[in-house]
Scaffold this active site. Structure first.
Site, short mmCIF file in Angstrom:
data_model
loop_
_atom_site.label_atom_id
_atom_site.label_comp_id
_atom_site.label_asym_id
_atom_site.label_seq_id
_atom_site.Cartn_x
_atom_site.Cartn_y
_atom_site.Cartn_z
N CYS A 31 65.55 28.65 58.35
CA CYS A 31 67.02 28.65 58.24
C CYS A 31 67.68 29.16 59.51
O CYS A 31 67.02 29.67 60.42
CB CYS A 31 67.45 29.52 57.06
SG CYS A 31 66.92 28.89 55.46
N HIS B 235 72.87 31.18 56.64
CA HIS B 235 73.08 32.30 55.71
C HIS B 235 73.18 33.62 56.44
O HIS B 235 72.99 33.72 57.67
CB HIS B 235 71.97 32.34 54.64
CG HIS B 235 70.58 32.59 55.18
ND1 HIS B 235 70.20 33.75 55.81
CD2 HIS B 235 69.46 31.82 55.14
CE1 HIS B 235 68.93 33.70 56.14
NE2 HIS B 235 68.45 32.51 55.75
#
Length: 400
Positions: free
Chosen positions: A161, A153
């Site tokens: 992440c 992202h």
């Protein structure tokens, strides 16, 4: 997993002729929730790279992530059927340590082979754009691992992440989107602790995760040898890889695998060091670290204080380089009396095999061999004791 952040500030457009520092600022700064962000085109420079590698925007794509190096590579299938490396993007932030993700909230960025179908693409992400890598997969579930929503992202903050910044994830998203438009049903996302070289496998041979990493290397080797996406499965709680349909490709994969195993064994035999790399909470690519050091704002950065303790190497086994073996035919010529080296560095040196033996060498040898034998016979009573050895001392010694 991702955390909540304030809404990023709006990004202003940068003219192509803008100074370099403005271009870097645009790369680093968060972008606004632009209406057309999910349909933005692939940059012309990236399309040119694809063309130079014999591939197109519509061709199938594959991504490879490396945590230690903080990089994500883009691979595209070329006209010959092989995947070719097109571009490498720096990761702005990943969290945790080297090793697989095990449970919800451990901040670990996962490692393994993941599948991303189009439904996992998120054009309305709170972090500009994103896609779910597919954790947990069948292997993770077989290990009892928990967690969800592990993304590639925007922004520069991670709780497990791959945080890329808005500008970078926008390009990655566009590359994946065009591959789906070209007919690819799902792309493979390979996540590794580090580049799976023989040298790295030897260096990390004592790490608790080494058995798992050997499984990852097997899949990485199959891809490196053939340029074809490995067919991944899970059996008995471990990764397994289906043989390639083409026997020639399977032979290439087997040969490459054998060569790599031999290299690892040779490095260990030669005494290469064994290390572990520790992190306070993940790391980021030196590109982003250099920008931050110059005062370039990166937007929201998770736990920036932890970056000072990223990538600390602990030597578990020190290197023990083996001495170079020189053949006798070589070194004997080096030290020979008529050698230039002997005349300049070792004047008067004579090899031991050319020297005359010591004058008393035979006597010394006889004494060293005969005396212990005579004493032993005397103690056993076969011979009288040697001169000077008192009889009272013989009895106790013989009885022991």
């Amino acid at each position: 997993m991702v955390s909540q952040f304030r809404k990023p500030a709006r990004r202003t457009s940068i003219h192509p002729a803008a100074p370099a520092f403005l271009v870097l600022w645009a790369l680093a700064c968060p972008a606004a929730a632009e209406p057309g962000k999910a349909s933005a085109p692939i940059p012309a420079a990236t399309l040119a790279l694809m063309q130079a590698k014999g591939t197109t925007a519509a061709a199938p794509v594959l991504f490879r992530a490396y945590k230690k190096e903080s990089e994500i590579e883009v691979w595209k299938r070329a006209g010959g059927g092989r995947f070719v490396h097109v571009k490498t993007f720096p990761i702005c932030r990943w969290s945790g340590q080297l090793g697989p993700k095990r449970k919800t909230g451990d901040r670990q960025t996962p490692e393994g082979f993941y599948t991303v179908p189009q439904r996992q693409m998120n054009p309305n992400s709170s972090y500009y754009l994103s896609f779910d890598v597919g954790y947990p997969n069948a292997y993770d579930r077989a290990q009892g691992s928990t967690g969800s929503a592990v993304m590639v992202h925007g922004v520069c903050s991670s709780m497990g992440c791959f945080a890329m910044t808005d500008h970078v994830v926008g390009e990655i998203y566009a590359i994946a989107r065009e591959a789906f438009a070209g007919g690819q049903a799902a792309f493979q996302f390979q996540s590794f602790p580090f580049r799976m070289t023989a040298a790295n496998m030897a260096r990390y041979r004592t790490d608790p995760n080494i058995a798992f990493w050997r499984q990852l290397k097997e899949g990485a080797d199959r891809f490196d040898a053939t340029g074809e996406e490995p067919v991944v499965g899970v059996a008995a709680g471990r990764y397994v890889f289906a043989p390639f349909k083409d026997p020639a490709k399977e032979a290439l994969a087997a040969a490459h695998r054998s060569t790599e195993e031999a290299r690892i064994a040779a490095l260990v035999e030669e005494g290469s060091a064994a290390i572990r790399t520790t992190y306070s909470d993940g790391a980021q690519h030196p590109f982003w670290a250099a920008l931050a050091a110059k005062g370039t704002p990166l937007g929201d950065v998770s736990r920036p204080e932890a970056l000072a303790y990223a990538g600390q190497e602990v030597v578990v086994i020190a290197a023990r380089p083996r001495p170079v073996q020189v053949a006798e035919a070589v070194w004997s010529r080096w030290v020979a009396p008529d050698s230039a080296l002997s005349r300049t560095r070792m004047p008067g040196f004579v090899p031991s095999y050319e020297r005359a033996g010591p004058a008393f060498a035979p006597l010394v040898t006889t004494y060293a061999e005969t005396w212990p034998r005579l004493v032993g016979l005397s103690l056993s009573g076969v011979l009288p004791p040697p001169a000077g050895l008192a009889p009272p001392a013989i009895g106790p010694v013989a009885q022991r």
